[in-house]
Design an enzyme around this catalytic site. Structure first.
Site, PDB file in Angstrom:
ATOM      1  N   HIS A 182       0.864  -1.174   0.000  1.00 37.99           N
ATOM      2  CA  HIS A 182       0.000   0.000   0.000  1.00 37.99           C
ATOM      3  C   HIS A 182       0.903   1.228   0.000  1.00 37.99           C
ATOM      4  O   HIS A 182       1.571   1.512   0.993  1.00 37.99           O
ATOM      5  CB  HIS A 182      -0.917   0.006   1.227  1.00 37.99           C
ATOM      6  N   GLU A 194       1.308   4.002   2.887  1.00 36.46           N
ATOM      7  CA  GLU A 194       1.681   3.596   4.241  1.00 36.46           C
ATOM      8  C   GLU A 194       3.200   3.646   4.362  1.00 36.46           C
ATOM      9  O   GLU A 194       3.886   2.626   4.436  1.00 36.46           O
ATOM     10  CB  GLU A 194       1.119   2.202   4.532  1.00 36.46           C
ATOM     11  N   GLU A 201       0.963  -4.154  11.387  1.00 38.94           N
ATOM     12  CA  GLU A 201       0.278  -2.879  11.250  1.00 38.94           C
ATOM     13  C   GLU A 201       0.919  -1.869  12.188  1.00 38.94           C
ATOM     14  O   GLU A 201       0.975  -2.077  13.399  1.00 38.94           O
ATOM     15  CB  GLU A 201      -1.213  -3.032  11.583  1.00 38.94           C
TER      16      GLU A 201
END
Length: 874
Positions: A461, A464, A629
């Site tokens: 992504h 990010e 994450e």
């Protein structure tokens, strides 16, 4: 016509041209060392050596110092041999009535050779081979540079390492320029930011409740001061790319200042990773901003990164982003935007810092009949007049930043020995997707085969960017000379893809590639041309699994709605591996207690996540498969509570991944065992909590299938909220009855008041477990599948899930309570590690992390590592 010459030609013994050519060819490239006289045609070669003017073979295999002293002499003799052969060709042509010039050139000689393909054709082939050798020796471009020579000037019959299939960096050290879609305009300026760590903690913004909610005015009542209209959106698709993007002159899309007193801000985002589509001035110092969606889509507005110029000091500006799509954001709980001042960077060496007041995240009340938008508003005071400032959602890390880092690694003479840089594939736009293979050279083939693999990736992504900073911290440590880093390189092969989606990073997308798709939902794809980055990554892991065991897979991401750092894993249905996939995250939480939150981890495999890298790699056979994450905000834990993460915080997590990997694979499995015990205790508490929520209920199951049992509890809790539908047929009732008889029944015999006392602690053994022990004892004796027996050799072999289990767990809990955030002091330690090797000074993890320092490959701890059994699987 020339009988004497004809008689001499018939009597002489000529070698086989093809055979001699192959011998010389192989000798030239260093494949043989044998003496020429040992070949079957030694007599022929001896004859040839007597006739140097006719055939140049006066060399011995494997030796560099031949009888002919230098290349010029070789070329001279070779030319003489060619002239002699040319004379024979002229004579033969004249004897056959073929016209021949007195001084034929190469083209005429070749033509005559083709006409004279008859019994003496060996002579003509001989000439052609000599001519080829002559051209090879006389042309420096055709000379081989593959042979290696040792210190004694002897030929080493091996080739140099082959050149890369793709040229990463030029010989001058310049970088490959990023390739943009041909629709994108790109400014010529080079954007660079310094790395800087704020000396003081940057705390979250504390909402007062009086934050202003500005009404959205729009361009009808405001003035458009920046508008990027050449943006491909939904309905178009990627067609081509080029360096520099769109051809032609770059348009000036900001307003033109009317004079020095004009205080209008000048906006720009047409640079690498930039994202801003429109800016509308609605008041003197107030602007509404519209973000560009991901290219070739109409969604994914989250990442922003733009530049402003013509600033005024001590004036309060307000910026409002009007087209965000997520209903929840960390800006609503204290996160601040990032600002970068060019004058501060040049003068005071100050980089990115958290700035902003009166921050509010709210829903846009403007309804257009379609999707809802959300707004982010904040106020700012610029530090200087006439400054150039940048704003960003998070610390930017561009494709050029990555290439600069990889270039420094490639030029480092030490790091380049154990870090090999390769091209995994090319992206849709033609940008290189890099693959790093990091491991120390193995001493023996057995040692190389014994190494397990670890696969890490980031930036699937593109918005990010925190994933890239974690990856940079990991690379900084694993490429260092720390003893722990050397140990990891000794026992593992690291496959690292530092930027999976370079196209999205370059154009400033938040989530998608130039195909307009989220790549982390297409790891199962067969469309190699549409999704080359993830197709080649999956194929690389597939080949790697055929060679060796992959111990760990982790894909680095960023999270926009939760604070802290956590992992998403998978929940194995095999009873042998229950809870094992949760050990690594628990260990990581103990090594980084102020950053990593184990309670935020999730181990579910949802249907909508079937195409993610984590799930696909897990189904390919990697038990420890995770998505890491990292928040865009900061931490809510320990000493960093309510503090934004800095670049150094994220880089330190890359180190903690390495540190935890060593703990996870430590031959002394004390830490692993205690983590399993703690996980069982947490699971036990969760089951008690579910019982209290359910009340009086009769469930089927066994403690040996506790995770299945917990899922049954969750399903029954959900079923109580919904109205149960009666079974329609007798067949369904019979099937349910037969299914229930497959497991031993157990019931709750305590009163409701006694059940309410089960959840808080484990100090008392509940009646539920007394009944459960009796009902499961026969199952345990028959199956012998306790969690402890399915662990590795040496892990709690003498412990089983019998009536003593609750007592053991209770004791473990008392130990855990005495030292809440770490392991007990009785854990065996692995020695002491010099603190000077710690890449992050001041870190004080709260559980034993000492290891035997490894300074030499011959250390006793490393001498046996080729046969080291890394105990992670039963």
């Amino acid at each position: 016509m020339f009988p004497a010459l004809e008689t001499e030609r018939k009597q002489e013994i000529l070698p086989d041209p093809y055979e001699d050519f192959m011998y010389r060819h192989l000798q030239y490239y260093g494949y043989f060392k044998a003496q020429r006289g040992s070949s079957p045609n030694s007599a022929t070669h001896q004859h040839v050596q007597k006739n140097n003017s006719r055939y140049l073979l006066n060399v011995s295999f494997g030796e560099r110092n031949v009888l002919i002293p230098d290349t010029l002499q070789k070329e001279k003799l070779l030319c003489e041999a060619c002239l002699s052969s040319a004379l024979h060709i002229q004579v033969e042509a004249v004897s056959r009535g073929i016209s021949c010039p007195s001084r034929p050139g190469i083209s005429e000689l070749v033509r005559m050779c083709l006409l004279l393909l008859s019994p003496p054709e060996k002579l003509f082939m001989h000439f052609l081979f000599l001519l080829a050798d002559s051209l090879m020796l006389s042309s420096p471009l055709l000379r081989s540079k593959q042979l290696l020579f040792d210190e004694l000037n002897q030929v080493n019959p091996r080739l140099r390492e082959p050149r890369e299939l793709f040229a990463f960096f030029s010989s001058k050290g310049t970088l490959q320029a990023p390739r943009w879609p041909i629709e994108c305009e790109v400014i010529k300026e080079s954007i660079h930011h310094i790395e800087w760590v704020p000396p003081q903690p940057e705390y979250f913004y504390q909402p007062t409740g009086n934050e202003k909610v500005p009404e959205i005015v729009g361009e009808e009542k405001g003035t458009v001061v920046y508008h990027l209209d050449s943006v491909p959106t939904e309905g178009s698709y990627f067609t081509g790319s080029r360096v520099g993007g769109k051809r032609g002159i770059i348009k000036e899309i900001s307003v033109t200042l009317q004079g020095p007193e004009d205080n209008t801000l000048l906006f720009e985002s047409r640079f690498e990773s930039g994202n801003l589509q429109k800016a509308v001035r609605v008041d003197t110092y107030e602007y509404e901003l519209t973000l560009r969606t991901d290219l070739y889509t109409n969604k994914h507005t989250q990442w922003f990164y733009f530049r402003v110029q013509n600033t005024r000091k001590d004036v309060t500006y307000r910026f409002t982003i009007v087209n965000l799509l997520k209903p929840k954001s960390l800006y609503a709980v204290g996160m601040k935007p990032l600002m970068y001042s060019q004058l501060d960077a040049n003068t005071y060496n100050i980089g990115w810092r958290r700035e902003g007041d009166d921050i509010k995240y709210y829903k846009n009340n403007t309804e257009d009949g379609q999707q809802s938008f959300y707004c982010l508003t904040w106020t700012i005071q610029f530090p200087h007049d006439q400054d150039t400032c940048f704003f960003a959602h998070f610390y930017p890390y561009t494709y050029t930043d990555l290439q600069c880092y990889l270039l420094s690694v490639a030029k480092n003479p030490i790091q380049s020995q154990f870090c090999k840089l390769r091209t995994l594939c090319r992206s849709l736009a033609g940008n290189t997707v890099y693959l790093l293979t990091i491991t120390n050279p193995s001493l023996t083939p057995h040692e190389a085969a014994a190494k397990k693999a670890v696969v890490l990736s980031a930036r699937v992504h593109p918005g990010e960017s925190n994933a890239s900073w974690i990856m940079k911290g990991f690379l900084d440590f694993i490429l260092s000379n720390s003893p722990d880093a050397q140990l990891l390189r000794d026992i593992f092969v690291f496959k690292v893809v530092p930027m999976l989606n370079p196209d999205g990073v370059i154009v400033g997308n938040y989530r998608c590639s130039l195909a307009g798709r989220d790549l982390n939902r297409h790891y199962q794809t067969l469309l190699k041309e549409s999704f080359p980055c993830i197709w080649h990554t999956r194929n690389m892991v597939k080949r790697l699994l055929e060679e060796r065991e992959v111990l760990l897979y982790c894909d680095f991401h960023g999270h926009s709605r939760k604070n802290n750092i956590f992992l998403y894993g998978c929940n194995n249905n095999n009873r042998k591996h229950w809870l094992h996939e949760r050990v690594f995250p628990l260990m990581l939480s103990k090594n980084a207690p102020d950053k990593f939150s184990f309670h935020s981890c999730n181990f579910k495999v949802q249907k909508c996540k079937e195409g993610t890298g984590r799930v696909v790699m897990w189904r390919m056979g990697i038990l420890n498969s995770y998505t890491m994450e990292s928040t865009f905000g900061g931490s809510t834990l320990g000493s960093k509570r309510n503090i934004h993460f800095t670049i150094e915080d994220l880089k330190s997590l890359g180190y903690h991944v390495c540190d935890t990997l060593l703990d996870f694979c430590d031959p002394d499995q004390t830490k692993f065992t205690q983590c399993l015990a703690e996980l069982r205790e947490l699971l036990q508490q969760e089951i008690h909590k579910k019982f209290n929520e359910l009340g009086d209920v009769n469930l089927e199951g066994s403690w040996t299938v506790s995770l299945y049992f917990l899922e049954q509890l969750n399903q029954k809790m959900m079923s109580k909220k919904k109205k149960k539908k009666p079974l329609q047929t007798r067949k369904q009732r019979n099937e349910k009855h037969q299914k229930n008889k497959l497991m031993p029944d157990f019931t709750l015999t305590e009163e409701a008041s006694e059940r309410a006392e089960l959840a808080p602690t484990l100090q008392k053994q509940p009646t539920f477990y007394k009944n459960l022990e009796n009902s499961t004892s026969s199952v345990m004796k028959n199956e012998k599948l306790s969690l402890d027996e399915t662990q590795l050799s040496g892990r709690e072999r003498n412990t089983s899930m019998d009536p003593q289990m609750t007592l053991i767990l209770r004791k473990n809990k008392e130990k855990m309570q005495s030292k809440k955030s770490g392991f007990t002091a009785s854990c065996p330690q692995r020695g002491s590690t010099d603190s000077s090797h710690e890449p992050v000074p001041g870190m004080k993890p709260n559980w034993p992390r000492n290891r035997n320092p490894v300074t030499k490959r011959s250390h006793t701890a490393m001498a046996a590592y080729p046969s080291l059994h890394i105990n992670t699987y039963p």
